[in-house]
Design an enzyme around this catalytic site. Structure first.
Site, PDB file in Angstrom:
ATOM      1  N   GLU A 124     -16.105 -11.135   2.439  1.00  0.00           N
ATOM      2  CA  GLU A 124     -14.995 -11.995   1.981  1.00  0.00           C
ATOM      3  C   GLU A 124     -13.928 -11.130   1.333  1.00  0.00           C
ATOM      4  OE1 GLU A 124     -16.660 -14.605  -1.123  1.00  0.00           O
ATOM      5  OE2 GLU A 124     -18.539 -14.223  -0.069  1.00  0.00           O
ATOM      6  N   LYS A 126     -11.539 -10.005  -1.742  1.00  0.00           N
ATOM      7  CA  LYS A 126     -11.683 -10.100  -3.199  1.00  0.00           C
ATOM      8  C   LYS A 126     -10.337 -10.553  -3.744  1.00  0.00           C
ATOM      9  CE  LYS A 126     -13.433  -7.634  -7.222  1.00  0.00           C
ATOM     10  NZ  LYS A 126     -12.357  -7.864  -8.158  1.00  0.00           N
ATOM     11  N   ASP A 128      -7.409 -11.718  -6.213  1.00  0.00           N
ATOM     12  CA  ASP A 128      -7.016 -11.213  -7.515  1.00  0.00           C
ATOM     13  C   ASP A 128      -6.568 -12.384  -8.382  1.00  0.00           C
ATOM     14  OD1 ASP A 128      -6.751  -9.300  -9.349  1.00  0.00           O
ATOM     15  OD2 ASP A 128      -4.940  -8.383  -8.516  1.00  0.00           O
ATOM     16  N   TYR A 236     -16.684 -18.870  -3.981  1.00  0.00           N
ATOM     17  CA  TYR A 236     -17.426 -17.755  -3.384  1.00  0.00           C
ATOM     18  C   TYR A 236     -18.896 -17.713  -3.765  1.00  0.00           C
ATOM     19  CZ  TYR A 236     -16.062 -15.545  -7.846  1.00  0.00           C
ATOM     20  OH  TYR A 236     -15.841 -15.266  -9.166  1.00  0.00           O
ATOM     21  N   LYS A 324     -12.843  -1.609  -2.907  1.00  0.00           N
ATOM     22  CA  LYS A 324     -11.480  -1.798  -3.402  1.00  0.00           C
ATOM     23  C   LYS A 324     -10.437  -1.135  -2.499  1.00  0.00           C
ATOM     24  CE  LYS A 324     -10.827  -3.209  -7.268  1.00  0.00           C
ATOM     25  NZ  LYS A 324     -11.313  -3.182  -8.627  1.00  0.00           N
ATOM     26  N   CYS A 418      33.181   3.642 -11.314  1.00  0.00           N
ATOM     27  CA  CYS A 418      32.219   3.804 -10.222  1.00  0.00           C
ATOM     28  C   CYS A 418      31.720   5.250 -10.196  1.00  0.00           C
ATOM     29  CB  CYS A 418      32.889   3.451  -8.897  1.00  0.00           C
ATOM     30  SG  CYS A 418      31.898   3.916  -7.474  1.00  0.00           S
ATOM     31  N   CYS A 421      33.292   6.891  -6.723  1.00  0.00           N
ATOM     32  CA  CYS A 421      34.713   7.104  -6.433  1.00  0.00           C
ATOM     33  C   CYS A 421      35.583   7.013  -7.685  1.00  0.00           C
ATOM     34  CB  CYS A 421      35.191   6.102  -5.380  1.00  0.00           C
ATOM     35  SG  CYS A 421      35.278   4.423  -6.008  1.00  0.00           S
ATOM     36  N   CYS A 448      32.103  -2.142  -7.858  1.00  0.00           N
ATOM     37  CA  CYS A 448      33.155  -1.131  -7.776  1.00  0.00           C
ATOM     38  C   CYS A 448      34.274  -1.746  -6.957  1.00  0.00           C
ATOM     39  CB  CYS A 448      32.611   0.111  -7.076  1.00  0.00           C
ATOM     40  SG  CYS A 448      33.893   1.112  -6.329  1.00  0.00           S
ATOM     41  N   CYS A 454      35.870   3.763  -1.325  1.00  0.00           N
ATOM     42  CA  CYS A 454      34.720   4.317  -2.047  1.00  0.00           C
ATOM     43  C   CYS A 454      33.731   4.807  -0.992  1.00  0.00           C
ATOM     44  CB  CYS A 454      34.081   3.238  -2.919  1.00  0.00           C
ATOM     45  SG  CYS A 454      32.515   3.756  -3.643  1.00  0.00           S
TER      46      CYS A 454
HETATM   47  S1  IVH Z   1     -18.788 -12.500  -6.243  1.00  0.00           S
HETATM   48  C1  IVH Z   1     -22.430 -11.781  -8.764  1.00  0.00           C
HETATM   49  N1  IVH Z   1     -16.832 -12.813  -4.543  1.00  0.00           N
HETATM   50  O1  IVH Z   1     -14.316 -10.318  -8.803  1.00  0.00           O
HETATM   51  C2  IVH Z   1     -21.222 -11.741  -7.947  1.00  0.00           C
HETATM   52  N2  IVH Z   1     -16.283 -12.203  -6.756  1.00  0.00           N
HETATM   53  O2  IVH Z   1     -15.606  -7.962 -10.218  1.00  0.00           O
HETATM   54  C3  IVH Z   1     -20.070 -12.326  -8.629  1.00  0.00           C
HETATM   55  N3  IVH Z   1     -13.889 -12.014  -7.197  1.00  0.00           N
HETATM   56  O3  IVH Z   1     -15.547 -11.907 -11.653  1.00  0.00           O
HETATM   57  C4  IVH Z   1     -18.768 -12.241  -7.964  1.00  0.00           C
HETATM   58  N4  IVH Z   1     -13.212 -12.541  -5.180  1.00  0.00           N
HETATM   59  O4  IVH Z   1     -13.646 -13.040 -10.422  1.00  0.00           O
HETATM   60  C5  IVH Z   1     -17.175 -12.507  -5.791  1.00  0.00           C
HETATM   61  N5  IVH Z   1     -15.190 -13.176  -2.930  1.00  0.00           N
HETATM   62  C6  IVH Z   1     -15.536 -12.850  -4.181  1.00  0.00           C
HETATM   63  C7  IVH Z   1     -14.571 -12.568  -5.177  1.00  0.00           C
HETATM   64  C8  IVH Z   1     -14.997 -12.234  -6.451  1.00  0.00           C
HETATM   65  C9  IVH Z   1     -12.839 -12.210  -6.401  1.00  0.00           C
HETATM   66  C10 IVH Z   1     -13.804 -11.599  -8.622  1.00  0.00           C
HETATM   67  C11 IVH Z   1     -14.593 -12.499  -9.535  1.00  0.00           C
HETATM   68  C12 IVH Z   1     -15.514 -11.612 -10.289  1.00  0.00           C
HETATM   69  C13 IVH Z   1     -14.945 -10.242 -10.057  1.00  0.00           C
HETATM   70  C14 IVH Z   1     -16.068  -9.232 -10.022  1.00  0.00           C
END
Ligand code: IVH
Length: 787
Positions: A124, A126, A128, A236, A324, A418, A421, A448, A454
């Site tokens: 999946e 991650k 933010d 998730y 990451k 400016c 020029c 300007c 210019c």
């Molecule tokens: S699983 C035990 N899945 O990342 C596993 N976390 O660094 C728990 N996060 O606190 C997390 N997308 O806020 C999981 N697809 C995803 C995620 C995810 C974002 C965040 C979540 C967690 C942090 C962990």
């Protein structure tokens, strides 16, 4: 509601229908009713609930508006702790993770990618945002909590209830009586932009990035504020639960989806670590296109039994890892602020930074947009700043780390002259018009006044003029433009067409062949479409779309350049500001000279024609009177005046008796009409506008013509071989302007193939399929006949 149906029944019916549409919209991403229909159901429900307040329940879709503000959040203890994830930055980290997983499961070691013992992973993105826990008891959402320190979080139930894609009640059947869903609350990139724009307009706080915006919106003591923010959930996983759940993570998420919880659309299974790496690369390549910010991907051992066997180490599961992406934000020092002059003379501050690596690239400059942005950020020279680089966009400064400000930090000042020029710098207050009234906003731009005198503006103007979507002069890169301007060989775009072999040959990096090539591509650019030419002129506020609209509606350059601002505002999407910019540009003597020179030096527009029928008869006398801005004359007044007098002339000539005898217009308005037309300037101006509208065929004597379609609507054309009289791009644009689709390959569905010399397989295929073929001359004749 039928007679037999009670309010309670109808309310239940509406709620279930609305929930069904919510599910299709938020979870399946497959809405099947238009917004208007949804809104109608929603309004009906709200009205019924207002009539019968005793029937309102907390689960009703109308109840996502937030409630009383709190003074403090309650605390929530997480019975199953909310953990974090270990990180992988390099491929090797992932390989090591897979090895640990295999060892933990007592599976045999394999080759580099650990294929010895197969472990399936679920992948999946991650997101933010912020982690949340959502507790459902007997299918009802009873509590929402933040992660906090992982053991104790804050009670944000009132806030999560306002988030549209969080179901207040689980759908379907089979969910355990106690189910704690875990997921990420985030804000989409579009939602973030909109929110910031709204905040800026209201003079509120703007946010540095979607994550901060999500955090600031979710942790609000006043849930009404949360309700107004575009937050979303992506589930998730599951924390506590007291019933049977699927045996794999992938199936668990599918079950959540079935119960009405949104999950990631990017969820995938991978049958080994190599497939995980492919997933990482694929999502990484699409990172900028995704509608939300992500900082990596998460891989989880798919089999829940195996997850249990692996267990946890400190505060991280052994069965999952976050891979990451390179960080997009870094911290560095602001060394100086310099000022750059753009194409329209706008002077913009540019940050010079202590070079820093951001997402794999060294960043030493960042944009500060304008002085309002400098003020908003409160940035000073010498500050430690946060820079962000995403995709292809210019790095940006997100904020200042205030407590690292050195004592000798300096304020940022706009230069008085400016920097290129030496001309004066003029400050323009940005004026926002809202509903006809002028409201002066605080923003201002610095310009300007030197224009093409210019060198900075001249360079930018030429770079724009030759660019691919404008005159498309191949081989005239920025560095060459700089040399041409610095050597004073080019003082306006028109001078490009008088460059000689010797002048080009003398430039740095030019030899015989490259000189001939550049002169040939300048020569080839002499036949642009009208739209390209108008765009190439670089009129402030006129982008490609507006240029196309001007060309399509007014048909030729002469009309466009003569059009009064009031007449231009009859074109769709042309507002007062744009209309005045266009008019001012063409009224300028220097611009007129450059345009004349361009035409004298052989630039010939390809597709000039008449006013588009859609704009003929596009106005009414009432609409026209309404646009004159006569005090006290609004829509109805204008309508009544138009009906009574039938023409502008008759109205101007009307004597006081005629006017005062008239019904449907009040006294004040009548006086205003008389005063307005008694002013000789105003009546002359009104007549001039009317005369031009009439001349352009935009009159109110006949019904507005409905244009059913363009001559080639629904047709597919193919271009092949070399065209001599025009470039492929131009040919394509002209066909598209006539409604055709231009395809890359010939099929039985192709309507016509245009074949120039050197046409090969496409021509053969066309003959084989019996598709009509035109040579270039016949093509041009056909275009002219249709334009
Ligand atoms: S699983 C035990 N899945 O990342 C596993 N976390 O660094 C728990 N996060 O606190 C997390 N997308 O806020 C999981 N697809 C995803 C995620 C995810 C974002 C965040 C979540 C967690 C942090 C962990």
């Amino acid at each position: 509601m039928t007679d037999a149906q009670t309010a309670a029944e109808r309310i239940a019916e509406l709620r279930s229908e609305i929930e069904h549409h919510n599910y299709r919209y938020y979870v399946l991403d497959e809405p099947n009713v238009p917004d208007a229909e949804y809104d109608r159901l929603f309004r009906e429900l709200r009205a019924l609930e207002e009539e019968h307040p005793q029937l309102v329940t907390p689960e009703s879709p109308t109840q996502r508006v937030g409630g009383e503000a709190l003074t403090v959040f309650g605390t929530v203890k997480h019975e199953v702790p909310m953990l974090s994830l270990g990180n992988a930055f390099e491929e090797q980290d992932l390989v090591d993770f897979a090895r640990r997983v295999r060892e933990g499961l007592d599976l045999p070691a394999g080759d580099l990618f650990g294929d010895g013992g197969k472990v399936e992973y679920s992948c999946e993105p991650k997101l933010d945002g912020l982690a949340v826990s959502l507790l459902y008891e007997n299918g009802q959402l009873v509590r929402g909590a933040t992660r906090g320190d992982g053991t104790t979080g804050e009670d944000i139930t009132a806030n999560v209830r306002t988030i549209r894609n969080i179901p207040l009640k689980l759908h379907g059947t089979g969910w355990p009586p106690v189910l704690e869903v875990r997921g990420e609350i985030f804000m989409s990139k579009a939602g973030f932009e909109k929110l910031n724009a709204r905040q800026a307009e209201l003079g509120g706080k703007t946010f540095a990035n979607p994550r901060n915006a999500a955090a600031g919106s979710l942790r609000q003591l006043d849930s009404k504020i949360t309700a107004s923010r575009p937050l979303e959930l992506c589930s998730y996983g599951v924390g506590r639960s007291d019933g049977e759940l699927p045996k794999t993570h992938y199936d668990l998420l599918q079950a959540l989806k079935k119960w009405g919880l949104p999950i990631s659309r990017e969820l995938k299974k991978a049958n080994d670590i190599q497939a995980c790496l492919d997933y990482y690369r694929d999502i990484g390549a699409r990172r900028d296109e995704l509608p939300y910010e992500i900082d990596g991907v998460v891989f989880k051992v798919n089999d829940i039994g195996q997850q249990r066997e692996l267990g946890f180490r400190a505060r991280e599961p052994r069965w999952a890892i976050a891979h990451k992406f390179p960080a997009r934000e870094e911290v560095t020092e602001l060394l100086d602020v310099e000022f750059q002059v753009g194409r329209t003379g706008a002077i913009t501050p540019v940050a010079r930074l202590q070079p820093v690596q951001v997402a794999g690239v060294t960043v030493s400059n960042a944009t500060l947009h304008n002085m309002d942005e400098v003020a908003r950020l409160g940035v000073m020279i010498g500050d430690t700043v946060i820079v962000r680089r995403a995709g292809d966009v210019i790095p940006q400064i997100l904020g200042v780390i205030a407590d690292r400000r050195p004592s000798d930090a300096r304020e940022v000042h706009v230069p008085e002259r400016c920097p290129v020029c030496g001309s004066d710098v003029e400050r323009t207050q940005l004026i926002k018009r809202s509903k006809g009234r002028e409201t002066v906003s605080e923003g201002s731009i610095y310009r300007c006044v030197g224009r093409l005198a210019c060198q900075a503006q001249l360079k930018q103007a030429i770079i724009h003029f030759v660019s691919r979507r404008a005159m498309d002069i191949d081989g005239l890169g920025d560095k060459i433009v700089e040399q041409l301007v610095d050597r004073e060989l080019v003082r306006s775009p028109a001078d490009l067409y008088t460059l000689t072999y010797e002048q080009v040959f003398d430039l740095e990096g030019f030899a015989d062949l490259s000189t001939k090539n550049l002169l040939a591509s300048i020569d080839n650019s002499r036949k642009p479409t009208l739209a390209r030419f108008v765009y190439a002129l670089g009129i402030p506020e006129v982008g490609e779309e507006t240029a196309k609209l001007l060309a399509r509606s007014l048909g030729n350059l002469e009309r466009i350049s003569r059009a009064l601002p009031e007449v231009l505002t009859y074109l769709p999407d042309v507002g007062n500001e744009v209309a005045y910019e266009i008019h001012r540009f063409f009224s300028d003597e220097h611009n007129q000279t450059v345009i004349r020179q361009l035409l004298e030096r052989g630039v010939a527009l390809q597709d000039e024609g008449g006013v588009h029928p859609e704009y003929a008869a596009s106005t009414t006398l009432a609409g026209f009177l309404g646009k004159l801005d006569i005090p006290y004359v609004a829509v109805t007044g204008a309508k009544n005046l138009a009906e009574r007098f039938k023409s502008l002339d008759a109205l101007i000539e009307a004597d006081w008796l005629d006017l005062s005898a008239m019904k449907g217009v009040n006294e004040r308005a009548k006086r205003a009409v008389r005063e307005f037309f008694e002013d000789p300037d105003r009546s002359a101006k009104s007549r001039a506008i009317e005369a031009q509208l009439r001349e352009f065929g935009m009159h109110w004597e006949s019904e507005r013509k409905k244009v059913e379609g363009l001559p080639l609507t629904g047709q597919t054309w193919v271009l092949t071989g070399t065209l001599e009289a025009m470039s492929r791009d131009v040919a394509k644009e002209r066909l598209e302007a006539l409604g055709a689709k231009v395809a890359g390959s010939v099929s039985a569905k192709t309507n016509c193939v245009v074949a120039g010399p050197g046409a090969g397989s496409k021509l053969a295929k066309a003959s084989e399929l019996g598709v009509k073929v035109l040579d270039e001359n016949a093509f041009i004749a056909a275009l002219d006949a249709m334009s």
